[in-house]
Enzyme design. Structure first.
Site, PDB file in Angstrom:
ATOM      1  N   PRO A  43     -21.097  23.465 -60.832  1.00 10.68           N
ATOM      2  CA  PRO A  43     -20.816  24.132 -59.741  1.00 10.68           C
ATOM      3  C   PRO A  43     -21.326  25.724 -60.162  1.00 10.68           C
ATOM      4  O   PRO A  43     -20.929  26.077 -61.145  1.00 10.68           O
ATOM      5  CB  PRO A  43     -19.354  24.130 -59.464  1.00 10.68           C
ATOM      6  CG  PRO A  43     -18.850  23.181 -60.134  1.00 10.68           C
ATOM      7  CD  PRO A  43     -19.737  22.967 -61.446  1.00 10.68           C
ATOM      8  N   GLY A  62      -6.837  17.680 -62.506  1.00  8.77           N
ATOM      9  CA  GLY A  62      -6.965  18.837 -62.124  1.00  8.77           C
ATOM     10  C   GLY A  62      -6.740  18.862 -60.326  1.00  8.77           C
ATOM     11  O   GLY A  62      -7.292  19.703 -59.710  1.00  8.77           O
ATOM     12  N   GLY A  63      -5.930  17.795 -60.039  1.00  5.74           N
ATOM     13  CA  GLY A  63      -5.961  17.504 -58.631  1.00  5.74           C
ATOM     14  C   GLY A  63      -5.145  18.447 -57.803  1.00  5.74           C
ATOM     15  O   GLY A  63      -5.435  18.703 -56.561  1.00  5.74           O
ATOM     16  N   TYR A  86     -15.219  28.844 -74.218  1.00  2.81           N
ATOM     17  CA  TYR A  86     -15.201  28.040 -73.023  1.00  2.81           C
ATOM     18  C   TYR A  86     -16.630  27.326 -72.990  1.00  2.81           C
ATOM     19  O   TYR A  86     -16.591  26.041 -72.676  1.00  2.81           O
ATOM     20  CB  TYR A  86     -14.902  28.795 -71.803  1.00  2.81           C
ATOM     21  CG  TYR A  86     -14.955  28.365 -70.457  1.00  2.81           C
ATOM     22  CD1 TYR A  86     -14.054  27.392 -70.011  1.00  2.81           C
ATOM     23  CD2 TYR A  86     -15.969  28.355 -69.601  1.00  2.81           C
ATOM     24  CE1 TYR A  86     -13.828  26.977 -68.689  1.00  2.81           C
ATOM     25  CE2 TYR A  86     -16.214  28.151 -68.343  1.00  2.81           C
ATOM     26  CZ  TYR A  86     -15.071  27.209 -67.992  1.00  2.81           C
ATOM     27  OH  TYR A  86     -15.133  26.653 -66.513  1.00  2.81           O
ATOM     28  N   LYS A  88      -6.953  42.438 -53.875  1.00  4.86           N
ATOM     29  CA  LYS A  88      -6.925  43.631 -53.873  1.00  4.86           C
ATOM     30  C   LYS A  88      -6.978  44.527 -52.410  1.00  4.86           C
ATOM     31  O   LYS A  88      -6.354  45.376 -52.263  1.00  4.86           O
ATOM     32  CB  LYS A  88      -8.198  44.131 -54.590  1.00  4.86           C
ATOM     33  CG  LYS A  88      -8.182  44.515 -55.992  1.00  4.86           C
ATOM     34  CD  LYS A  88      -9.226  44.903 -56.653  1.00  4.86           C
ATOM     35  CE  LYS A  88      -9.044  45.500 -58.164  1.00  4.86           C
ATOM     36  NZ  LYS A  88     -10.307  46.149 -58.669  1.00  4.86           N
ATOM     37  N   GLY A 124      -5.517  22.016 -58.268  1.00  5.52           N
ATOM     38  CA  GLY A 124      -6.161  23.181 -58.427  1.00  5.52           C
ATOM     39  C   GLY A 124      -7.223  23.355 -56.905  1.00  5.52           C
ATOM     40  O   GLY A 124      -7.253  22.684 -56.067  1.00  5.52           O
ATOM     41  N   LEU A 125      -7.860  24.508 -57.116  1.00  4.91           N
ATOM     42  CA  LEU A 125      -8.948  24.955 -56.135  1.00  4.91           C
ATOM     43  C   LEU A 125      -9.988  23.568 -55.690  1.00  4.91           C
ATOM     44  O   LEU A 125     -10.006  23.337 -54.527  1.00  4.91           O
ATOM     45  CB  LEU A 125      -9.791  26.139 -56.551  1.00  4.91           C
ATOM     46  CG  LEU A 125     -10.916  26.677 -55.841  1.00  4.91           C
ATOM     47  CD1 LEU A 125     -10.672  27.030 -54.506  1.00  4.91           C
ATOM     48  CD2 LEU A 125     -11.971  27.566 -56.525  1.00  4.91           C
ATOM     49  N   ASN A 158     -20.289  29.642 -58.865  1.00  6.42           N
ATOM     50  CA  ASN A 158     -18.890  30.364 -58.285  1.00  6.42           C
ATOM     51  C   ASN A 158     -18.298  29.585 -56.997  1.00  6.42           C
ATOM     52  O   ASN A 158     -19.015  29.714 -56.012  1.00  6.42           O
ATOM     53  CB  ASN A 158     -18.956  31.864 -58.365  1.00  6.42           C
ATOM     54  CG  ASN A 158     -19.730  32.525 -59.274  1.00  6.42           C
ATOM     55  OD1 ASN A 158     -19.146  32.706 -60.133  1.00  6.42           O
ATOM     56  ND2 ASN A 158     -21.009  32.748 -59.164  1.00  6.42           N
ATOM     57  N   ASP A 197     -20.819  46.317 -64.677  1.00  8.81           N
ATOM     58  CA  ASP A 197     -21.475  45.546 -63.572  1.00  8.81           C
ATOM     59  C   ASP A 197     -21.546  43.763 -64.095  1.00  8.81           C
ATOM     60  O   ASP A 197     -21.570  42.895 -63.163  1.00  8.81           O
ATOM     61  CB  ASP A 197     -22.888  45.793 -62.998  1.00  8.81           C
ATOM     62  CG  ASP A 197     -22.745  46.798 -61.671  1.00  8.81           C
ATOM     63  OD1 ASP A 197     -21.718  46.460 -61.249  1.00  8.81           O
ATOM     64  OD2 ASP A 197     -23.797  47.344 -61.306  1.00  8.81           O
TER      65      ASP A 197
END
Ligand code: NDP
Length: 332
Positions: free
Chosen positions: A176, A14-15, A149, A200, A17-18, A178, A283
């Site tokens: 982690p 996953g190198g 997930y 947005k 990605g974020l 968020n 919410d």
């Protein structure tokens, strides 16, 4: 006379990605041989799906035989926002289960010394006493909206324990909260809350339309800047030797409301148009605080470079700037 330390090959799945990009940044920009910098005896390899599909056992085997990693930071996963999670529960469960099983099995087969896999606070039970901590993962069912997930990620903790008991492997995991930062996924349909709101607000400014934030803005969340998280992964790789997971997060007292997030984006974007909350939108949970006590008890030791979290507003500013400068190539 000290004998030279053995060579380490650290493979990051996953190198691209974020989180993977943040680890690549920290390891290559921190002073060499420092606490978070690359050591002389280390080779770091960052892979993504273009080199092999980790859902496929043959591809995974080939990658492990090619790189012969001594250590793995396993980030690759099928990831997505709430909408995608609700729609594709079986796919989230199956793809992540295949990826995790292939990576751990190949690591075992190739005598990899250590693997850190990435879980998420979604793995925790829906009905649970707060704050969340590392002992509560399996105490009840996860939230219904992303049970595919969540169950799949939970199983990694089970696998880690079983690999240790049956084969003596040193496999562990990180949890982690968020994450946000450079190289995030800004897809409007599918992104997490910070990148979605940044995108947005950008469109509202560009099109001269109102910036509308879904929900009341009151829910509280813990956010970790990807480059802070990167340092914590590097710490865990080098200095943490237990099978039990560690929550990698800012403290419970550093929760931020969605309104604070939106305010900070408006400021960073220099947005002057109308800005409102759409309270007809759901919410989600009001708060789900996670404790970082275990991390804090371990991370800062006398004689070691101190770890500090980046201030939320500062990290957000940098992320907005990155988005503006990379709009054409970012995942939108
Ligand atoms: P990204 O979506 O940014 O990156 C996902 C990475 O996984 C990409 O490099 C992607 O490669 C790779 N990948 C996906 N599927 C496959 C596959 N079948 N074979 C090989 N590689 C694959 O994810 P993040 O960086 O946000 O997440 C990293 C980890 O952190 C994940 O395990 C996630 O569950 C966890 N996490 C993330 C949080 C967040 O807020 N973002 C919060 C908590 C946990 P490619 O670019 O080629 O598609």
């Amino acid at each position: 006379i000290l004998s030279p330390s053995p060579m380490s090959v650290i493979l990051v799945t996953g190198g691209s990605g974020l989180v993977g990009q943040a680890i690549k940044h920290i390891i290559s920009t921190s002073p060499p041989n420092s606490r978070f910098g690359k050591k002389d005896n280390e080779t770091w390899i960052f892979i993504n799906s273009s080199e092999g599909d980790l859902r496929n056992p043959e591809d995974t085997k080939r990658l492990f035989e090619k790189y012969k990693p001594t250590h793995v930071i396993h980030l690759a996963a099928m990831v997505g926002g709430l909408f995608r999670n609700m729609k594709y529960k079986l796919t989230f469960f199956r793809e992540n289960t295949l990826i995790n099983d292939n990576v751990l099995w190949s690591a075992y087969q190739n005598n990899t010394k250590k693997v850190i896999s990435c879980l998420s606070t979604c793995v925790f039970p829906d009905k649970v006493e707060y704050p969340l901590d590392e002992t509560k993962i399996h105490l009840g069912l996860p939230h219904e909206s992303n049970f595919g997930y969540a169950h799949s990620k939970r199983m990694v903790d089970i696998q880690n324990h079983a690999y240790k008991e049956e084969f003596g492997c040193n496999f562990t995991s990180a949890i982690p909260t968020n994450v946000f930062g450079e190289y995030d996924n800004y897809d409007l349909e599918d992104a997490h809350v910070i990148p979605a709101l940044i995108h947005k607000c950008y469109l509202a400014k560009k099109n001269n339309t109102p910036f509308i934030v879904g929900g009341s803005g009151t829910p509280l969340r813990q956010f970790i800047y990807s480059r802070d998280l990167a340092k914590l992964f590097i710490w865990q790789l080098r200095e943490y030797e237990d099978v039990e997971p560690v929550i990698l997060s800012v403290g419970e007292d550093e929760e931020v409301s969605i309104k604070q997030v939106a305010d900070a984006i408006v400021e960073a974007m220099d947005f002057k148009g109308s800005y409102e909350f759409d309270t007809s939108r759901a919410d989600g949970q009001f708060r789900k605080p996670a404790s970082n006590k275990k991390l804090l008890s371990l991370i800062n030791k006398p004689g070691e470079e101190e770890f500090r979290f980046t201030l939320f507003k500062e990290a957000l500013q940098v992320s907005v700037q990155w988005f503006l400068e990379n709009y054409d190539t970012a995942r939108t």
